[in-house]
Scaffold this active site. Sequence first.
Site, PDB file in Angstrom:
ATOM      1  N   GLY A 207       0.820  -1.199   0.000  1.00  0.00           N
ATOM      2  CA  GLY A 207       0.000   0.000   0.000  1.00  0.00           C
ATOM      3  C   GLY A 207       0.855   1.250   0.000  1.00  0.00           C
ATOM      4  O   GLY A 207       1.964   1.268  -0.545  1.00  0.00           O
ATOM      5  N   SER A 208       0.366   2.285   0.630  1.00  0.00           N
ATOM      6  CA  SER A 208       1.016   3.584   0.592  1.00  0.00           C
ATOM      7  C   SER A 208       2.195   3.663   1.558  1.00  0.00           C
ATOM      8  O   SER A 208       2.311   2.867   2.495  1.00  0.00           O
ATOM      9  CB  SER A 208       0.014   4.680   0.966  1.00  0.00           C
ATOM     10  OG  SER A 208      -0.348   4.572   2.336  1.00  0.00           O
ATOM     11  N   GLY A 212       2.589   2.105   5.300  1.00  0.00           N
ATOM     12  CA  GLY A 212       3.751   1.336   5.730  1.00  0.00           C
ATOM     13  C   GLY A 212       4.357   1.878   7.001  1.00  0.00           C
ATOM     14  O   GLY A 212       4.768   1.124   7.894  1.00  0.00           O
ATOM     15  N   GLU A 229       5.615  -3.428   0.715  1.00  0.00           N
ATOM     16  CA  GLU A 229       5.765  -2.924  -0.651  1.00  0.00           C
ATOM     17  C   GLU A 229       4.923  -1.668  -0.748  1.00  0.00           C
ATOM     18  O   GLU A 229       3.697  -1.720  -0.689  1.00  0.00           O
ATOM     19  CB  GLU A 229       5.318  -3.939  -1.704  1.00  0.00           C
ATOM     20  CG  GLU A 229       5.709  -3.466  -3.093  1.00  0.00           C
ATOM     21  CD  GLU A 229       4.730  -3.835  -4.184  1.00  0.00           C
ATOM     22  OE1 GLU A 229       4.431  -2.958  -5.037  1.00  0.00           O
ATOM     23  OE2 GLU A 229       4.247  -4.974  -4.173  1.00  0.00           O
TER      24      GLU A 229
END
Length: 459
Positions: A207-208, A212, A229
Amino acid sequence: MKTIKCISPIDGSVVVERPALSADAAAQTVARGKAAQKAWAARPLSERIALVMKGVENVGAMNDDIVPELARQMGRPVRYGGEFGGFNERAQHMAQIAEQALAPMVLEDSAAFKRYIAREAHGLVLVIAPWNYPFMTAINTVAPALIAGNSVMLKHASQTLLVGERLAQAFHAAGIPEDVFQNVVLDHDTTSDLIAARSFGFVNFTGSVGGGKAIERAAAGTFTGVGLELGGKDPGYVMEDADLDAAVDTLIDAAMFNSGQCCCGIERIYVVESLFDAFVEKAVKIVNGYKLGDPMNPETTLGPMAQARFADNVRAQTSEAVAAGATPLIDPALFPQDGGAYLMPQILVNVTHDMRVMREESFGPVVGIMPVKDDAEALALMNDSDYGLTASLWTADVARAEALGAQIETGTVFLNRADYLDPGLCWTGCKDTGRGGGLSIIGYHNLTRPKSYHLRKQQ
């Protein structure tokens, strides 16, 4: 009771609404997953593989229903047929390499000693999956985690709530116990609280960057393994000996497919000066042929972005760049449907790295193209980024590409291709793109922990 809604980008209607688990219900779900894991891990590896692959097969049998369902949830046109090809390819590969990847590393088996390193499941794995490729991104971790003997909780993005339900339906019908694979609906606070309470042996998040960071904050001090990721701003570089037609076709498709909402989509392109004008001319011709509209229409090649606010962010980046001197090459008159979540594609030239559109993640159908003098300038520009997921190089000279690739701050180097995830290779990134690695043998190593055995035999 808090509810989570999926709002369709097609027309703003509510596709589905589900209640989020309370803190107590979420804790009970964790307890069930942990309790079921030991028996699951004790099953033979071949049995776990067979059950997971039966679940994958069941997903394939649902594809005719899944494709329009995905279009309603996140806007990808039905003409592209969903994700089952890549979904199946990734699961198949991870099943095929499982025995080798999970096999003990034997150092000695003599009359005196047996010494080896085994791979042991973490226990309960939390997978937080994104909406842009909701089946393929989820299976990257779900399949190897289950095969390795973990139990799994899947929390899917609100934009694709039905994907988790489809996966649960498919895996449970295959015979995977309900407590071994659980689809959950959680809000952000409950998710963070569970991570902070050391509920999981491993957490995988796609995600963003902001998301994270929230995962890392929640996991701080728990020593929970985390795979992240996050964002990307992937570059393409076209050298003087490149196959120009192939480079244009591939890089522009990689920039625009799925309305630019691809983890490893191309967001900036650098072209050697001698090919720049020809590249741009061909690129504009391709984009002018796109059809923006209702993703349920088989004629549509470009659907809406998943949410209007995502489209507005790209509009803001583009308008700021134009105000700062960039030149837009796509005529808005060709895309009268533009508005709200529906965003026309755009190619920008006369761009610089002072512009947000060349630095910050866009995740939409816009790409800036810059001419460069040589490899040194291209390398400096490619590395002038907070992100590092993939880089796409275009040349007939493999050695030149490898030498450049060694200097690019990225997780994957592509030569004469782009926007593809090879399950045999580690899917990883650097800088703000995150850390860890999925798929390949390394993916299995991240979803298990090593345990060493030093056994002295009685004489």
